[in-house]
Scaffold this motif. Sequence first.
Motif, PDB file in Angstrom:
ATOM      1  N   ALA A   5      -6.743   6.786   2.484  1.00 30.65           N
ATOM      2  CA  ALA A   5      -6.530   5.248   2.670  1.00 30.65           C
ATOM      3  C   ALA A   5      -7.076   4.884   1.211  1.00 30.65           C
ATOM      4  CB  ALA A   5      -7.195   4.665   3.898  1.00 30.65           C
ATOM      5  N   ARG A   6      -8.272   5.344   0.916  1.00 34.05           N
ATOM      6  CA  ARG A   6      -8.817   4.786  -0.500  1.00 34.05           C
ATOM      7  C   ARG A   6      -8.201   5.223  -1.649  1.00 34.05           C
ATOM      8  NH1 ARG A   6     -11.893   1.506  -2.603  1.00 34.05           N
ATOM      9  NH2 ARG A   6     -13.427   2.003  -4.214  1.00 34.05           N
ATOM     10  N   ARG A   7      -7.552   6.334  -1.607  1.00 30.67           N
ATOM     11  CA  ARG A   7      -6.677   6.608  -2.863  1.00 30.67           C
ATOM     12  C   ARG A   7      -5.529   5.883  -2.674  1.00 30.67           C
ATOM     13  NH1 ARG A   7      -6.341  12.220  -4.789  1.00 30.67           N
ATOM     14  NH2 ARG A   7      -4.794  11.092  -6.188  1.00 30.67           N
ATOM     15  N   ALA A   8      -4.839   5.463  -1.801  1.00 31.85           N
ATOM     16  CA  ALA A   8      -3.654   4.634  -1.734  1.00 31.85           C
ATOM     17  C   ALA A   8      -4.092   3.522  -2.190  1.00 31.85           C
ATOM     18  CB  ALA A   8      -2.941   4.554  -0.235  1.00 31.85           C
ATOM     19  N   ALA A   9      -5.065   2.859  -1.670  1.00 32.76           N
ATOM     20  CA  ALA A   9      -5.654   1.520  -2.041  1.00 32.76           C
ATOM     21  C   ALA A   9      -6.056   1.640  -3.711  1.00 32.76           C
ATOM     22  CB  ALA A   9      -6.794   1.221  -1.360  1.00 32.76           C
ATOM     23  N   LEU A  10      -6.752   2.444  -4.240  1.00 29.92           N
ATOM     24  CA  LEU A  10      -6.733   2.485  -5.506  1.00 29.92           C
ATOM     25  C   LEU A  10      -5.647   2.392  -6.446  1.00 29.92           C
ATOM     26  CD1 LEU A  10      -9.909   4.870  -5.868  1.00 29.92           C
ATOM     27  CD2 LEU A  10      -9.824   2.392  -6.170  1.00 29.92           C
ATOM     28  N   SER A  11      -4.717   3.042  -5.903  1.00 28.88           N
ATOM     29  CA  SER A  11      -3.499   3.205  -6.675  1.00 28.88           C
ATOM     30  C   SER A  11      -2.537   1.687  -6.850  1.00 28.88           C
ATOM     31  CB  SER A  11      -2.466   4.205  -6.184  1.00 28.88           C
ATOM     32  OG  SER A  11      -1.962   3.913  -4.977  1.00 28.88           O
ATOM     33  N   ILE A  12      -2.961   0.850  -5.883  1.00 29.85           N
ATOM     34  CA  ILE A  12      -2.250  -0.282  -5.845  1.00 29.85           C
ATOM     35  C   ILE A  12      -3.130  -1.323  -6.421  1.00 29.85           C
ATOM     36  CG2 ILE A  12      -1.659  -2.207  -4.153  1.00 29.85           C
ATOM     37  CD1 ILE A  12      -0.596   0.067  -2.202  1.00 29.85           C
ATOM     38  N   ILE A  13      -4.534  -1.373  -6.128  1.00 29.83           N
ATOM     39  CA  ILE A  13      -5.316  -2.394  -6.655  1.00 29.83           C
ATOM     40  C   ILE A  13      -5.458  -2.493  -8.190  1.00 29.83           C
ATOM     41  CG2 ILE A  13      -7.658  -1.252  -6.774  1.00 29.83           C
ATOM     42  CD1 ILE A  13      -7.179  -4.597  -5.178  1.00 29.83           C
ATOM     43  N   GLU A  14      -5.319  -1.461  -8.921  1.00 31.76           N
ATOM     44  CA  GLU A  14      -5.418  -1.604 -10.320  1.00 31.76           C
ATOM     45  C   GLU A  14      -4.048  -2.223 -10.646  1.00 31.76           C
ATOM     46  OE1 GLU A  14      -4.870   1.508 -14.060  1.00 31.76           O
ATOM     47  OE2 GLU A  14      -5.782   2.343 -12.230  1.00 31.76           O
ATOM     48  N   LEU A  15      -3.098  -1.968 -10.215  1.00 27.26           N
ATOM     49  CA  LEU A  15      -1.825  -2.855 -10.758  1.00 27.26           C
ATOM     50  C   LEU A  15      -1.808  -4.330 -10.127  1.00 27.26           C
ATOM     51  CD1 LEU A  15       1.175  -0.609 -10.271  1.00 27.26           C
ATOM     52  CD2 LEU A  15       0.397  -1.749 -12.580  1.00 27.26           C
ATOM     53  N   PHE A  16      -2.569  -4.700  -9.019  1.00 28.47           N
ATOM     54  CA  PHE A  16      -2.612  -5.731  -8.340  1.00 28.47           C
ATOM     55  C   PHE A  16      -3.349  -6.709  -9.395  1.00 28.47           C
ATOM     56  CE2 PHE A  16      -4.839  -8.880  -5.526  1.00 28.47           C
ATOM     57  CZ  PHE A  16      -3.692  -9.528  -4.761  1.00 28.47           C
ATOM     58  N   LEU A  17      -4.660  -6.161  -9.801  1.00 26.74           N
ATOM     59  CA  LEU A  17      -5.521  -6.791 -10.788  1.00 26.74           C
ATOM     60  C   LEU A  17      -4.589  -7.143 -11.860  1.00 26.74           C
ATOM     61  CD1 LEU A  17      -8.889  -4.740 -10.330  1.00 26.74           C
ATOM     62  CD2 LEU A  17      -8.483  -6.925  -9.599  1.00 26.74           C
ATOM     63  N   VAL A 107       6.268  -3.450  -2.683  1.00 30.31           N
ATOM     64  CA  VAL A 107       7.608  -2.675  -2.636  1.00 30.31           C
ATOM     65  C   VAL A 107       7.766  -1.694  -3.610  1.00 30.31           C
ATOM     66  CG1 VAL A 107      10.099  -2.972  -2.944  1.00 30.31           C
ATOM     67  CG2 VAL A 107       8.945  -4.519  -1.478  1.00 30.31           C
ATOM     68  N   GLU A 108       7.368  -1.816  -4.761  1.00 30.25           N
ATOM     69  CA  GLU A 108       7.300  -0.989  -5.995  1.00 30.25           C
ATOM     70  C   GLU A 108       6.540   0.449  -5.846  1.00 30.25           C
ATOM     71  OE1 GLU A 108       5.470  -0.496 -10.588  1.00 30.25           O
ATOM     72  OE2 GLU A 108       6.401  -2.584  -9.839  1.00 30.25           O
ATOM     73  N   LYS A 109       5.343  -0.048  -5.088  1.00 29.44           N
ATOM     74  CA  LYS A 109       4.326   1.255  -5.096  1.00 29.44           C
ATOM     75  C   LYS A 109       4.824   1.768  -3.778  1.00 29.44           C
ATOM     76  CE  LYS A 109       1.127   2.522  -7.002  1.00 29.44           C
ATOM     77  NZ  LYS A 109       1.065   3.266  -7.706  1.00 29.44           N
ATOM     78  N   THR A 110       5.586   1.376  -3.085  1.00 31.56           N
ATOM     79  CA  THR A 110       5.894   2.173  -1.669  1.00 31.56           C
ATOM     80  C   THR A 110       7.562   2.512  -1.831  1.00 31.56           C
ATOM     81  OG1 THR A 110       6.409   0.165  -0.525  1.00 31.56           O
ATOM     82  CG2 THR A 110       4.141   0.906  -0.028  1.00 31.56           C
ATOM     83  N   SER A 111       8.130   2.737  -3.022  1.00 29.75           N
ATOM     84  CA  SER A 111       9.279   2.903  -3.186  1.00 29.75           C
ATOM     85  C   SER A 111       9.672   4.205  -2.595  1.00 29.75           C
ATOM     86  CB  SER A 111       9.808   2.760  -4.507  1.00 29.75           C
ATOM     87  OG  SER A 111       9.264   3.842  -5.461  1.00 29.75           O
ATOM     88  N   ARG A 112       8.802   5.056  -2.428  1.00 29.17           N
ATOM     89  CA  ARG A 112       9.431   6.475  -1.806  1.00 29.17           C
ATOM     90  C   ARG A 112       9.289   6.426  -0.357  1.00 29.17           C
ATOM     91  NH1 ARG A 112       5.558  10.167  -5.533  1.00 29.17           N
ATOM     92  NH2 ARG A 112       4.663  10.186  -3.516  1.00 29.17           N
ATOM     93  N   LEU A 113       9.121   5.328   0.309  1.00 26.65           N
ATOM     94  CA  LEU A 113       9.188   4.980   1.591  1.00 26.65           C
ATOM     95  C   LEU A 113      10.344   4.151   1.894  1.00 26.65           C
ATOM     96  CD1 LEU A 113       5.570   3.913   2.610  1.00 26.65           C
ATOM     97  CD2 LEU A 113       6.388   6.106   2.602  1.00 26.65           C
TER      98      LEU A 113
END
Length: 130
Positions: A5-17, A107-113
Motif C-alpha cells: 500500500a505504501r509503495r503504491a501511495a508513493l508512486s502516486i503522491i510524487e506525481l500528485f504533488l 486513471v493514468e497510474k492505474t492504467s494497467r487495471l
Amino acid sequence: MGYNARRAALSIIELFLERLAPYGLKPVDFSVMSTIHHNPGVTSRQLCAALNLLPPNLVGLIQSLEARGLIERKPHPHDGRAVGLHPTDQGIALMQQAEQTASDLEVEKTSRLTAAQRKTLLDLLQKIYL
C-alpha cells in the motif's frame, strides 16, 4: 499489505504533488478543499472527524484557504455557535480543475487495471479506512 500500500501511495503522491502544484494545493489542502467543495457548510469539527485531523492543525489551513479567497465562513443554519465553511466561486472553479487533474492522474497510474479492477481496488482500500 502495508508495504505494498505504501509503495503504491508513493508512486502516486510524487506525481500528485507535481501536478497539483500549479493550484497551490498540497494533499491535505486538497482533502480539506474537496470536503468543503462537496459538503458546503461543513464545520471545522466535522472536517477534523472526516479527515482525521487535529483541530490545531486545521486552524492554519482554514486561515490560509480563506486568505486565498477559496473558502468563506458563514453562520451555521441550525447551530448558532457553529460556523459553516463554504467554497467561494474561486474555490469551486479551482477544485473542479484540481479534481479533474487528480482523477486523470489516478486513471493514468492505474492504467494497467481494468475499470472493474480499479473500482474493486478503491472499494477495498476504503474498507480499510472508512
